[in-house]
Enzyme design. Structure first.
Site, mmCIF file in Angstrom:
data_model
loop_
_atom_site.group_PDB
_atom_site.id
_atom_site.type_symbol
_atom_site.label_atom_id
_atom_site.label_comp_id
_atom_site.label_asym_id
_atom_site.label_seq_id
_atom_site.Cartn_x
_atom_site.Cartn_y
_atom_site.Cartn_z
ATOM 1 N N TYR A 124 1.106 -1.058 0.170
ATOM 2 C CA TYR A 124 -0.213 -0.104 -0.093
ATOM 3 C C TYR A 124 0.820 1.434 0.374
ATOM 4 C CZ TYR A 124 -4.800 -1.962 1.585
ATOM 5 O OH TYR A 124 -5.706 -3.151 1.486
ATOM 6 N N GLU A 170 -5.982 -1.145 8.476
ATOM 7 C CA GLU A 170 -5.684 -0.789 10.115
ATOM 8 C C GLU A 170 -4.465 0.398 9.842
ATOM 9 O OE1 GLU A 170 -7.688 -3.603 8.979
ATOM 10 O OE2 GLU A 170 -5.303 -3.784 8.430
ATOM 11 N N ASN A 229 -9.687 1.238 -2.722
ATOM 12 C CA ASN A 229 -9.449 0.346 -2.035
ATOM 13 C C ASN A 229 -11.217 -0.167 -1.335
ATOM 14 O OD1 ASN A 229 -8.159 -2.116 -0.633
ATOM 15 N ND2 ASN A 229 -8.107 -1.155 1.583
ATOM 16 N N GLU A 230 -11.245 -1.785 -1.786
ATOM 17 C CA GLU A 230 -12.651 -2.169 -0.839
ATOM 18 C C GLU A 230 -13.470 -0.685 -1.074
ATOM 19 O OE1 GLU A 230 -12.097 -3.622 2.490
ATOM 20 O OE2 GLU A 230 -11.027 -5.760 1.464
ATOM 21 N N GLU A 310 -6.629 -10.692 -1.163
ATOM 22 C CA GLU A 310 -6.465 -10.608 0.056
ATOM 23 C C GLU A 310 -6.318 -12.220 0.876
ATOM 24 O OE1 GLU A 310 -7.524 -6.954 2.313
ATOM 25 O OE2 GLU A 310 -6.993 -6.071 1.145
ATOM 26 N N TYR A 377 -0.912 -9.679 12.708
ATOM 27 C CA TYR A 377 -1.644 -10.335 12.030
ATOM 28 C C TYR A 377 -1.090 -12.320 11.701
ATOM 29 C CZ TYR A 377 -5.120 -8.829 8.526
ATOM 30 O OH TYR A 377 -5.920 -8.757 8.210
#
Length: 680
Positions: A124, A170, A229-230, A310, A377
């Protein structure tokens, strides 16, 4: 603006033409693209000049890493595959965010990914990481995206480039700059609102020319570029916004680069997150039937490669909740099933990295949930780049579908440097040197009003009317956490629980003197990074009352905590006299190295006995600690942040709630150990 609209209209017509009819339309598109590029190149702004300088540097960096000969990366819709240099290709990728890893470690991490059998890395670009102040762009050091892309290519990895402008991840405010919130005119983020787009366009006039030399067709590693994004998960559902972004991307990157979108694997997400002219991909986690998940993509892309952008190796964490994990065997079986479909896949995350400083985001559904410093994660590589069982299992699965490198690079060593005794002290409320700006008014000022993105604000007010025991101090619009003092005496904490943040702090004892002074230290714990409420301003957004009575005047003091050299430390002579809350403590330590490298080994900061605060090593903000609130008990300290022996190192803790130091010197310490504690 009219050139962008002309481009969008013509490109949509182009997509729906038969191949034999496209010659005239493509000529018009080429003219429009050249006009847009000419406009961007000649716009008389500081941003344009900055973009020109950065672009020249990027071209030099890309040319030194690029490969000769004509190259192409396209979609073959008939064969349902990507074509790389006219040959069928499928990528097996992993996510790594350069903004969460020191630049000195990029090569090590990327090499570990390549050794696992990956042929691509996905990353990103956080807009706010590069434009912290309006119109001031930074692509140096850990922000040098050109170096990251060139390093990935040198290691042997292609790049899937997620350019935003919104990224979620996040990350604070999903990568959008917080200074956008200073405009109180009702700017609609992630929409075709002109007040928003003017800043997006300026950002891309700098970023995209840097990226263009790194496109695969230009000899670089970037094979695909994501738009937004999304977006299908956002309330706006503004197709004009997506078309505008596509027009800007095409104007700077050209017609041949593969632009794509990513959304959840369901019609409710894809219907607002896609355009016919952008290749639609999906994201989903572990499943026994990936073909069923890919059906959602096929509803929007009947032909072309299957892509999971993803595929979740784990999941995100929140303070106060157990560490999220994904079963290794189930993940491996699911990955195997995806690869058996000849799908391209990106594993999110392959290494999570760290939310250093104040960069962590937060989520807000029914409850405000900030993200910890560690972005572990449950990934195959820990934030310290230690391969886990999942790493080796993934490598074995990939080996079923093609060759993997025979050797795994060495893993960075970790070290224990022992106790760090805290010998110096300062109290925030007696440290005017730390105040970046003062503003007075009838109500408190927001952080953004004070040109501040991160850190803390001190609010001060006074009143001459006495109050009884157990009086109620109401804070309306607390974003996010407050420490309350009366006449310098700590009274209690409060933290926002929802989007409104209306909280009460009970003052246990009555006033003994008048007038009395109220001080409220407010911590920004991370802006919301997903969903409707990303316009998440910080500070006290409304007003404060005491037993229903408002204060006449407030002094708002900005404390960004971006320079520890300004803290007025003094040597501790009597530990019993120390203030326990909103206090700074400093200690010194030395490293020792067992390796041949001059760089000390990584370590982990253990703050057992401390309550909640912020840690700094040699002036670097290494993140928030909150050891009694799961899941994270220790902070990762990269060795590149440390000084080798015989130089000394400095550790500063800003303790918000209560230090262990008020009893005696023997309890006033932290420790540096060689193992993490993220699952506590």
């Amino acid at each position: 603006a009219w050139l962008v609209l002309l481009y969008q209209n013509q490109y949509l017509r182009y997509l729906h033409m038969e191949k034999s009819q496209r010659i005239h339309s493509s000529a018009i598109l080429l003219v429009v693209v050249n006009l847009l590029a000419l406009y961007a190149a000649t716009e008389p702004t500081a941003a344009a000049q900055n973009s020109k300088d950065l672009n020249m540097a990027a071209q030099q960096r890309a040319s030194s890493a690029s490969e000769p000969a004509a190259r192409s990366f396209v979609i073959d819709y008939k064969q349902n595959t990507f074509l790389k240099d006219d040959k069928p290709f499928r990528y097996i990728s992993g996510s790594m965010h350069y903004s969460r890893i020191p630049s000195q470690y990029w090569r090590d991490r990327l090499s570990l990914m390549h050794a696992a059998g990956l042929n691509a890395v996905q990353t990103y670009v956080p807009w706010n990481f590069h434009e912290e102040r309006p119109g001031v762009f930074d692509f140096t050091g850990d922000k040098n995206v050109s170096d990251f892309l060139a390093t990935a290519q040198e290691v042997g990895l292609l790049v899937i480039f997620r350019a935003g402008p919104f990224i979620d991840a996040e990350w604070d405010m999903g990568g959008l700059p917080s200074w956008l919130l200073k405009e109180r005119g009702g700017m609609v983020l992630r929409s075709s609102d002109p007040n928003y787009l003017k800043y997006v366009d300026r950002w891309y006039s700098v970023l995209l020319p840097i990226i263009k030399p790194f496109l695969y067709e230009n000899g670089g590693p970037v094979i695909t570029v994501q738009v937004e994004n999304e977006y299908g998960s956002y309330f706006a559902c503004d197709k004009d916004y997506l078309m505008h972004l596509e027009g800007v991307f095409r104007s700077f990157l050209g017609m041949s680069v593969v632009l794509f979108t990513t959304d959840g694997a369901g019609d409710s997400y894809l219907k607002c997150g896609t355009l016919p002219s952008l290749y639609a991909t999906v994201d989903f986690g572990v499943t026994t039937d990936p073909a069923a998940m890919f059906k959602a993509q096929r509803d929007y892309e009947p032909q072309g490669p299957l892509v999971n952008s993803e595929f979740y190796t784990g999941w995100l964490d929140h303070w106060g909740y157990p560490h999220s994990t994904v079963d290794v065997t189930k993940f491996a079986n699911s990955l195997d099933a995806i690869l058996a479909l000849n799908a391209s896949v990106n594993m999110y995350m392959f290494e999570g990295g760290t939310n250093f400083a104040f960069w962590n985001g937060a989520n807000l559904g029914n409850q405000y949930q900030p993200v910890p410093t560690s972005y572990d994660y449950n990934a195959p590589l820990t934030e310290g780049a230690v391969p886990q069982e999942k790493y080796h299992v993934i490598r074995d699965v990939i080996a079923k579908y093609g060759p993997v490198p025979p050797m795994i690079p060495n893993v960075p060593l970790k070290a224990s440097y022992g106790r760090v005794s805290m010998t110096e002290y300062a109290w925030l409320l007696d440290s005017p040197q730390l105040i970046a700006k003062n503003m007075t008014g009838s109500n408190p000022f927001r952080m953004e009003d004070m040109d501040q993105s991160f850190g803390f604000i001190v609010y001060r007010a006074s009143d001459s009317e006495a109050y009884p025991a157990n009086a109620s101090l109401m804070i309306y619009g607390l974003h996010d956490r407050a420490s309350v003092f009366v006449n310098g005496v700590f009274q209690g904490n409060a933290m926002r629980q929802d989007k409104d943040g209306n909280v009460s702090v009970i003052l246990p004892t009555p006033t003994t003197t008048t007038p009395y002074n109220v001080s409220i230290v407010v911590e920004n714990m991370g802006r919301v990074c997903y969903g409707t409420f990303i316009n998440d301003s910080k500070g006290i957004l409304d007003t404060v009352t005491l037993n229903g009575k408002s204060f006449d005047k407030w002094l708002s003091q900005s404390v960004p905590l971006n320079d520890t050299t300004k803290i007025p430390f003094k040597t501790i002579t009597d530990y019993k006299d120390l203030k326990s809350s909103v206090a700074f403590f400093k200690g010194y330590f030395q490293t020792s190295t067992s390796s041949t490298s001059s760089i000390p080994e990584d370590t982990y900061l253990d703050v057992t006995g401390w309550t909640k605060g912020q840690a700094f090593v040699n002036g670097r903000n290494v993140g928030r600690y909150w050891p009694n609130t799961r899941p994270q008990r220790r902070l990762y300290i990269p060795g590149v942040y440390l000084n080798p022996t015989p130089q000394r190192n400095e550790l500063v803790l800003f303790e918000i709630d209560g230090s262990p130091c008020s009893d005696n010197q023997g309890s006033c310490y932290a420790s540096l150990v060689e193992v993490p504690a993220i699952n506590s």
